[in-house]
Design an enzyme around this catalytic site. Structure first.
Site, short mmCIF file in Angstrom:
data_model
loop_
_atom_site.label_atom_id
_atom_site.label_comp_id
_atom_site.label_asym_id
_atom_site.label_seq_id
_atom_site.Cartn_x
_atom_site.Cartn_y
_atom_site.Cartn_z
CG HIS A 4 -1.77 2.86 10.84
ND1 HIS A 4 -2.35 4.02 10.54
CD2 HIS A 4 -0.31 3.31 10.99
CE1 HIS A 4 -1.46 5.06 10.45
NE2 HIS A 4 -0.14 4.58 10.60
CD GLU B 164 -5.85 7.02 11.42
OE1 GLU B 164 -4.61 6.60 11.09
OE2 GLU B 164 -6.67 5.98 11.26
CG HIS C 229 -6.52 2.20 13.77
ND1 HIS C 229 -5.60 2.71 14.19
CD2 HIS C 229 -6.45 2.30 12.33
CE1 HIS C 229 -4.88 3.50 13.54
NE2 HIS C 229 -5.17 3.31 12.44
CG HIS D 96 -2.10 -0.94 1.37
ND1 HIS D 96 -3.46 -0.68 0.85
CD2 HIS D 96 -2.11 -2.27 1.73
CE1 HIS D 96 -3.83 -1.85 0.97
NE2 HIS D 96 -3.20 -2.81 1.45
CG HIS E 208 -8.66 4.65 13.93
ND1 HIS E 208 -8.55 4.88 12.59
CD2 HIS E 208 -9.85 3.98 14.16
CE1 HIS E 208 -9.63 4.03 11.99
NE2 HIS E 208 -10.48 3.39 13.03
#
Length: 489
Positions: A375, A381, A409, A332, A403
């Site tokens: 992560h 977030e 998470h 990613h 988050h």
């Protein structure tokens, strides 16, 4: 308050009803935060100066500046407005009750929960009781969920959920504390600002800078974009106390991609005026220092700007125009490559608030765990869902999730088990086409957010229920398949 009947009738007939009937012609100019000018009457702008002794048409010149006078030229934001009557022609401000708006995140504020919450939290969509006769306007339906900092020192930000079922036909709202980014979720908004009007459907956003008057309306007869037919408008708002939103630098991406400046649309001048009205009866609501105040403006409409020029004006953006950049080989890219707008802090590359979207896009990464990687982030977030079942079947349109800083998470354990242990490499490597109905977004910030007391009220099924999904994490990460074998790769 004086009766606003006449002004309301004019606004309803000339603007709101024409919008509902599809006859309102809204015009925009391409771009944002670049110099522009707009006239609702030809020749209303003075030539070669800003404040002549006598302005055309007997107008008054008034400046609004979003940065200090001495801010460097490439960051300097200001506009000159040419008005029928100066904004100072109003009554004095009086306090207005606003129990759900919180901008003071100090420990002494009782509207703030006692502690930070390090858990991932999820909230159900904001609701209005349809069985109640109570009417709620946009500014009355603002609910602060979380935030950090202080409006008095112009540091920090806050995040709101909004829901309303009454249009602001005789009322304007002005936020002196910060710029706001509005994300409609279920219904199209008509936002009238001093600079002009804009239509903002779901999957669009609007940015209204601090100090600008505006009114928000919706069409109750429009088909809701939610799974249920909500009889009100709802959505999300990010408010920044410092700086302004701008498109991010592209670096090695080059000169084009992500959100292109030309695709933003800035409003154009429009005004209302009728010589037969002697008392407009406008109610002006003003947010200042995290509190609401109100006053009257009777001698002229608050929307009396006949022309303007400058680079400080509201704008909208169609999120479907975002040109996504993503991995086409393996792994990613970081989600920062999906940033639409950013408000930078004084630390290079560190945001007061980034607005990021997860748009429909092809996923073709090979030999890669396709969902977002697990992560722990130095940034906070806030994730909201405009439409679609994206994370799981309980994350429907209008749902939101936070988050906190460095809280782990990621996708539930059953999803990971299936993709890692049950899906073949051949099937995993097949290109995944976009799902064009789905759209999720994220507000990301350097600040460690505190939560309001209201945000911590659990959804208990009552008519006055909170929105917090108290058991959201129960069983979510309990079933990871442990297949570690030190003797086999």
């Amino acid at each position: 308050m004086a009766s606003p009947t006449s002004a309301r009738q004019i606004l309803t007939k000339m603007l709101y009803e024409s919008w509902v009937n599809g006859t309102l012609q809204l015009k925009y100019t391409a771009g944002m935060q670049s110099y522009g000018e707009s006239e609702a009457l030809e020749g209303a702008l003075p030539i070669a100066q800003n404040t002549p002794q006598k302005c055309p048409y007997g107008l008054y010149a008034e400046q609004i500046n979003g940065t200090s006078f001495t801010t460097p030229r490439h960051y300097n934001l200001r506009s000159f407005l040419y008005k029928i009557s100066p904004t100072v022609q109003r009554t004095s401000f009086e306090p207005l009750l606003s129990p759900y708006i919180v901008n003071d995140f100090s420990s002494s504020n009782r509207s703030i929960a006692d502690t930070y919450c390090p858990n991932v939290q999820r909230w159900n969509p904001q609701q209005i009781d349809t069985d109640s006769c109570e009417k709620t306007k946009f500014y009355q339906g603002l609910r602060t969920l979380c935030g950090a900092g202080d409006t008095s020192t112009k540091t920090g930000m806050s995040i709101y959920l909004y829901a309303f079922n009454e249009n602001m036909l005789d009322t304007s709202f002005c936020n002196a504390d910060g710029d706001i980014l509005i994300v409609p979720q279920n219904r199209t908004l008509l936002i009238r600002t001093e600079f002009g009007c804009m239509e903002v459907p779901p999957k669009f956003i609007a940015v209204i800078q601090r100090g600008i008057h505006f009114s928000v309306m919706y069409n109750p007869n429009e088909q809701s974009q939610s799974d249920d037919d909500d009889q009100f408008a709802r959505g999300y708002i990010a408010e920044i106390y410092e700086g302004h939103f701008a498109i991010p630098e592209l670096g090695p991406i080059g000169s084009a991609g992500l959100a292109n400046c030309r695709d933003f649309e800035t409003v154009t001048a429009s005004f209302e005026h009728d010589d037969s009205i002697k008392d407009y009866g406008y109610r002006v609501v003003h947010k200042f220092g995290g509190k609401l105040y109100e006053c009257e403006r009777n001698e002229a409409s608050i929307y009396d700007v006949v022309a303007w020029h400058g680079n400080y004006a509201p704008y909208r953006y169609d999120l479907s125009k975002f040109c996504a950049v993503f991995s086409v080989s393996y792994d990613h890219t970081d989600p920062s490559v999906l940033t639409v707008l950013t408000a930078q802090s004084l630390d290079p590359g560190v945001a007061v608030c980034d607005f990021v979207i997860f748009p429909p896009r092809w996923q073709v990464m090979q030999n890669t765990f396709r969902p977002p990687y697990y992560h722990r982030n130095v940034m906070s977030e806030f994730v909201g869902n405009i439409h679609g079942d994206i994370k799981d079947t309980s994350f429907i349109g209008g749902t939101s999730q936070v988050h906190p800083v460095f809280t782990p998470h990621g996708v539930p354990s059953d999803v990971a088990n299936k993709l890692i242990h049950e899906v073949s490499p051949e099937d995993n490597n097949k290109p995944m086409p976009p799902k064009y109905t789905d759209l999720e977004f994220m507000f990301e910030s350097k600040y460690n957010w505190k939560f309001t007391t209201w945000s911590q009220e659990a959804d208990n099924g009552a008519s006055t229920k909170g929105l917090l999904q108290a058991d959201f994490l129960k069983g979510r990460y309990d079933t990871f398949r442990h297949s570690f074998d030190p003797k086999s790769k």
